[in-house]
Motif scaffolding. Structure first.
Motif, short mmCIF file in Angstrom:
data_model
loop_
_atom_site.label_atom_id
_atom_site.label_comp_id
_atom_site.label_asym_id
_atom_site.label_seq_id
_atom_site.Cartn_x
_atom_site.Cartn_y
_atom_site.Cartn_z
N ALA A 75 0.89 -1.07 -0.12
CA ALA A 75 -0.02 0.02 0.16
C ALA A 75 0.88 1.38 0.15
O ALA A 75 1.82 1.36 0.69
N VAL A 76 0.53 2.24 -0.81
CA VAL A 76 1.04 3.62 -0.92
C VAL A 76 2.62 3.40 -0.81
O VAL A 76 3.33 4.06 -0.28
N SER A 77 3.15 2.34 -1.88
CA SER A 77 4.48 2.26 -1.75
C SER A 77 4.74 1.51 -3.28
O SER A 77 4.02 1.22 -3.82
N SER A 78 5.93 1.85 -3.72
CA SER A 78 6.49 1.13 -4.95
C SER A 78 7.10 -0.31 -4.49
O SER A 78 7.62 -1.01 -5.75
N ARG A 79 7.08 -0.76 -3.49
CA ARG A 79 7.89 -1.98 -3.05
C ARG A 79 7.04 -3.24 -3.70
O ARG A 79 5.80 -3.21 -3.63
N ARG A 80 7.84 -3.90 -4.42
CA ARG A 80 7.29 -4.83 -5.28
C ARG A 80 7.86 -6.23 -4.86
O ARG A 80 9.02 -6.29 -4.80
N MET A 81 7.07 -7.18 -4.61
CA MET A 81 7.50 -8.61 -4.21
C MET A 81 6.66 -9.70 -4.86
O MET A 81 5.27 -9.45 -5.23
N ALA A 82 7.22 -10.91 -5.07
CA ALA A 82 6.43 -11.87 -5.46
C ALA A 82 5.42 -12.39 -4.50
O ALA A 82 5.67 -12.18 -3.22
N ALA A 83 4.36 -12.85 -5.02
CA ALA A 83 3.18 -13.16 -3.95
C ALA A 83 2.05 -13.98 -4.88
O ALA A 83 2.12 -14.12 -5.87
N ARG A 84 1.15 -14.45 -3.84
CA ARG A 84 0.11 -15.11 -4.50
C ARG A 84 -1.32 -14.76 -4.04
O ARG A 84 -1.11 -14.09 -2.81
N ILE A 85 -2.15 -14.90 -4.91
CA ILE A 85 -3.53 -14.38 -4.13
C ILE A 85 -4.17 -15.69 -3.89
O ILE A 85 -4.35 -16.68 -4.88
N GLU A 86 -5.10 -15.73 -2.75
CA GLU A 86 -5.98 -16.95 -2.64
C GLU A 86 -7.46 -16.52 -2.49
O GLU A 86 -7.57 -15.44 -1.83
N ALA A 87 -8.25 -17.34 -3.13
CA ALA A 87 -9.76 -16.92 -2.70
C ALA A 87 -10.49 -18.26 -2.50
O ALA A 87 -10.11 -19.32 -2.77
N ALA A 88 -11.24 -17.93 -1.31
CA ALA A 88 -11.98 -18.94 -0.82
C ALA A 88 -13.24 -18.60 -0.13
O ALA A 88 -13.49 -17.47 0.23
N PRO A 89 -14.29 -19.41 -0.29
CA PRO A 89 -15.87 -18.95 0.38
C PRO A 89 -15.68 -19.13 1.74
O PRO A 89 -15.02 -20.27 2.43
N TYR A 90 -16.16 -18.04 2.57
CA TYR A 90 -16.07 -18.03 3.84
C TYR A 90 -17.67 -17.54 4.41
O TYR A 90 -18.02 -16.43 4.07
#
Lengths: 345, 348
Positions: B14-29
C-alpha cells in the motif's frame, strides 16, 4: 540501440503490439461512432491504459486511473462552455471581447489543471504522480513569457521553451519524490540554430530549383511562390520541428533527475523520428487510417527503446501520497484543443 | 467460484512502490468469497471480500490487477487463472469484443461505412438540426454583430444618390416579391448599402436576412438584370441557411476529428486539418452554385432576364486567371458562367 551499458541502467520497454492494439482501437472507434462520441471518453481511458500498462521499467509498469465518467463530465462542461462562448461572441462582440480576455486569463489555470489531472491519474509501480505548479507561475510561463518572446521576434524562443520544460518537469512529483531538471541554455540555442539552418538551406534550395524551372521571373509567378512555400513547409519546417524536438528531448531527459539518485536517459535520433513520422503518415493515409494502430505502436516502441533510467537507490523505495481529487476540466480542454500535456514518457 | 483457488503474481505494498512475488488466494467463507494476498514467506499482506476489491477490466495482455481499499495492489500475467475472479462482468464482454478475430473484419467494415456516412450525411444532419435549434433571435443578433464588425473594419456610409438607391430598392422589392410568402415571412429581410472600395463590386448575405450591397456594384453594374440576379443569389444564401450550415458543419467536423480520432501523432495531424479545410472549401463552392441556381430561378420568376448573373461573372472573370479552383471558397468564374448558361437553358 540499447542504453543498458551499466548494470544500474534500465531501458524503457514497450510490450504492446499492433495486432492486439488494433482490436481495442477498432472497438473504441466503433463504439464511439455508435454512441455519437459519448464512448470516446472511455476510449481515451482504454487507450491510455493500454500504452501505459505496456510500458515497463525493471519489470514494473505504468498505469492510468481516470474513469470514463470523469472524462465525459469534463468534456460536456467544456463543450457547453465553448458553445455558449461562441454564441456570445457572435451576438455581442463587445461582451465577447471581455470574455475573450477572461478566457486568456483562464488558460494557465486550465493547463495547470490538465497537468494535475494527468499526473494524479498516472502511476508507476503502484505510486501516483502529482503536479504542484501554481497558477501564478503558469501565467508567467504561458502568458507573459510568450509575449516577451514575440517582442524579441522569437530570438529568445529557446529561453521560453526551457522555461516551459522547467515548469512541467520541476513541478512533477512521483509520490513524495521530486523531479528536477537542470539544462544549460546553450543546448537549447544550439538545437534551435541547427533547426533554423535546415530551414534556410531547404528554402534556398527550393527557391533556386523552382525559380529556375519556371522561366518567368518568380516574383510575378504566384505558382512558383506557392510551390516554394509548400516545399519549405514539408521539407523544411516539419523536419526542422523534428530536429529541434529530438535534440531537446535528449538534452531534457539527460538532465532530469528524480530524488533517490535516479536519472533519466534518452538518445532518440532526429532522422529516425522523421522517417518514422513520414512513413507512418504515408501508410496510414494509404490504408484509410486502418494502419493507425500499427503506426502508434511503432512510435511508442521507438521512444521506449531510446529512453532509459539510471537507477540510484532502489525502485522499491518510493512512497505514495494521500490521494487527492482532480478535476477533468483542464484535461477535456486540452483534448479538444489538441494540446499535449501527458506525462513526458 | 465454489472451491478455493490460488494464483501466482506480484504484490505492491500500500502507498509504496515496493514490489515482491506473492500469490492470491480466494475461498468462500460464510457465503462470501474472500481474497487474500500472501507473500512468499507466508505472511498475509491483505485480505478483503472479493466484492470489495477493485478489479481492472482486462485489456490486451496488460497485467490483470486487483486493488484493495488500502492501496495494496496484486497483479498477475496469468490471464486464464484470473478470469475465475472476474466472470460475466461488462468488462469481460468488452474484452471479448476487442480480441483479435474474424469479427473485427465486420467491425472494420462498419467503421469505414460509418465514417463515410458521417462525413457524407451525418455532418449535414447535425448541421441541419443545429440550424433548426438556433432561435431566430440569435440569428438576427448574429446579423447585428457581424454588421458592426464590418462597419468598423471595412465599410463606409453609402455614397449613392437617392435615385440610385431607390432604383436598387425597387429591383430588390420585385425579386423579393417572387419569393413564396412562407419563405419571405420567416425571415427578417433587409437591404443595406455600403461603400467598400477595398471589396469592389460585391454583395453578401448575413444569416438573419440582412443583405449588404456595395456602392461599387450599383455603380459599375447599373443593369437591372445584373442586380436582380445577384440579389436573388444572396436571398438564396439566406433562404437555404448557408452561413449557419457552414459554421455548424465546420465546428462539427472539428469536434468529431478531435474526439473520435484522438492523438494521431505529428504530420498526420497537419494532413487531417489541411484535408478538412480543403473539404470545407468544396462545400462552400457547392453552396455558391446552389445560390446561383436559386438566384437565376428567382430573378427569372420576378420577370428579369437571368442572363444578368452571367454578364456579371463574365465581366469579373475577364482579366483574372482561373486556375486553382480547389483552393477557393467560390467556383471560378468561367465554370460558373458555364453552369449558369446550362441552367438558363433549362429555365426556358
Amino acid at each position: 540501440m540499447s542504453l543498458e551499458q551499466k548494470n544500474n541502467s534500465r531501458d524503457f520497454i514497450f510490450k504492446g503490439n499492433a495486432k492486439e492494439w488494433f482490436g481495442i482501437w477498432i472497438v473504441n472507434l466503433l463504439l464511439s461512432i455508435v454512441t455519437i462520441g459519448v464512448y470516446s471518453a472511455w476510449a481515451k481511458v482504454r487507450t491510455k491504459k493500454y500504452f501505459y500498462g505496456n510500458t515497463f521499467v525493471d519489470g514494473r509498469n505504468f498505469d492510468y486511473h481516470a474513469t470514463g465518467g470523469q472524462i465525459l463530465k469534463g468534456r460536456l462542461i467544456i463543450i457547453a462552455a465553448i458553445i455558449v462562448f461562441q454564441i456570445i461572441l457572435t451576438i455581442l462582440p463587445v461582451v465577447g471581447l471581455f470574455l475573450f480576455i477572461g478566457l486568456i486569463l483562464l488558460f494557465p489555470w486550465l493547463i495547470t489543471r490538465a497537468m494535475v489531472f494527468n499526473a494524479r491519474m498516472s502511476s508507476f509501480s503502484n505510486v501516483r504522480f502529482d503536479f504542484v505548479g501554481t497558477y501564478g507561475r503558469a501565467a508567467l510561463v504561458y502568458l507573459l513569457y510568450p509575449i516577451l518572446s514575440a517582442l524579441t521576434l522569437y530570438t529568445t524562443f529557446p529561453i521560453l521553451d526551457r522555461t516551459v520544460k522547467r515548469f512541467t518537469i520541476d513541478n512533477l512529483r512521483f509520490g513524495t519524490a521530486e523531479f528536477k531538471v537542470d539544462i544549460p541554455l546553450g543546448a537549447f540555442y544550439k538545437a534551435a540554430v541547427i533547426a533554423l539552418l535546415w530551414v534556410m538551406v531547404v528554402a534556398a534550395a527550393a527557391y533556386l530549383t523552382i525559380a529556375s524551372a519556371i522561366i518567368a521571373s518568380p516574383e510575378d509567378n504566384p505558382m512558383a511562390v506557392m510551390l516554394t512555400g509548400y516545399a519549405v513547409f514539408f521539407i523544411g519546417l516539419i523536419p526542422a520541428g523534428f530536429i529541434y524536438q529530438a535534440l531537446t528531448r535528449n538534452i531534457i531527459y539527460n538532465s532530469t533527475t528524480l530524488s533517490g539518485g535516479h536519472a533519466l536517459r534518452s538518445n532518440v535520433s532526429a532522422t529516425q523520428l522523421f522517417w518514422i513520422a513520414l512513413s507512418n503518415m504515408l501508410v496510414v493515409v494509404l490504408t484509410l487510417g486502418l494502419m493507425l494502430p500499427w503506426a502508434q505502436v511503432r512510435v511508442a516502441r521507438y521512444l521506449s527503446d531510446h529512453t532509459g533510467v539510471e537507477i540510484g537507490s532502489s525502485l522499491d523505495d518510493f512512497i505514495g501520497t494521500e490521494q487527492e481529487k482532480a478535476t477533468a476540466l483542464g484535461d477535456a480542454y486540452s483534448d479538444i484543443e489538441g494540446l499535449d500535456v501527458g506525462l513526458p514518457i | 467460484m465454489t472451491q478455493a483457488f490460488s494464483l501466482q503474481g506480484h504484490v505492491y505494498l500500500a502507498v509504496s512502490s515496493r514490489r515482491m512475488a506473492a500469490r492470491i488466494e480466494a475461498a468462500p467463507y460464510e457465503g462470501v468469497i474472500w481474497v487474500r494476498v500472501i507473500a512468499e514467506d507466508g505472511q498475509e499482506l491483505a485480505r478483503a471480500p472479493l466484492a470489495d476489491a477493485k478489479i481492472d477490466t482486462a485489456l490486451g495482455r496488460t497485467a490483470r490487477k486487483l486493488t484493495f481499499d488500502d492501496g495494496t495492489l496484486f497483479e498477475t500475467q496469468d490471464h486464464a487463472g484470473f478470469e475465475a475472479l472476474d466472470t460475466g462482468t461488462r468488462g469481460a464482454r468488452l474484452y471479448a469484443l476487442e480480441r483479435f478475430g474474424p469479427h473485427l473484419i465486420a467491425f472494420t467494415a462498419a467503421c469505414l461505412v460509418a465514417a463515410f456516412l458521417l462525413w457524407r450525411y451525418g455532418l449535414d444532419t447535425i448541421a441541419a438540426l443545429a440550424v433548426a435549434a438556433t432561435p431566430q433571435v440569435v440569428v438576427e443578433k448574429i446579423d447585428t454583430g457581424t454588421l458592426q464588425t464590418i462597419d468598423f473594419a471595412m465599410a463606409e456610409d453609402s455614397m449613392l444618390t437617392n435615385e440610385e438607391e431607390a432604383r436598387a430598392r425597387s429591383i430588390y422589392a420585385r425579386v423579393l416579391a417572387a419569393l413564396p410568402e412562407n419563405e419571405r415571412n420567416t425571415r427578417d429581410f433587409e437591404l443595406l448599402f455600403r461603400a467598400m472600395p477595398a471589396v469592389g463590386p460585391n454583395a453578401f448575405a448575413l444569416p438573419g436576412g440582412t443583405i449588404v450591397v456595395t456602392d461599387e456594384l450599383i455603380r459599375e453594374f447599373p443593369d437591372a438584370d445584373v442586380i436582380a440576379g445577384i440579389l436573388g443569389h444572396e436571398i438564396g444564401h439566406v433562404v437555404e441557411d448557408h452561413g449557419l450550415h457552414r459554421l455548424y458543419r465546420s465546428l462539427g467536423a472539428y469536434a468529431l476529428i478531435a474526439l473520435l480520432v484522438g492523438e494521431t501523432g505529428p504530420m498526420l495531424e497537419d494532413i487531417l486539418l489541411e484535408g478538412n479545410a480543403l473539404l470545407s472549401l468544396s462545400y462552400s463552392r457547392a453552396q455558391e452554385s446552389a445560390a446561383d441556381e436559386f438566384g437565376l430561378t428567382l430573378s427569372h420568376r420576378a420577370g428579369f432576364d437571368p442572363i444578368g448573373l452571367k454578364i456579371f461573372f463574365e465581366r469579373l472573370g475577364a482579366g483574372i486567371g482561373d486556375d486553382m479552383q480547389w483552393m477557393s471558397t467560390h467556383p471560378n468564374h468561367s465554370s460558373r458562367v458555364e453552369a449558369i448558361e446550362l441552367y438558363i437553358r433549362g429555365l426556358e
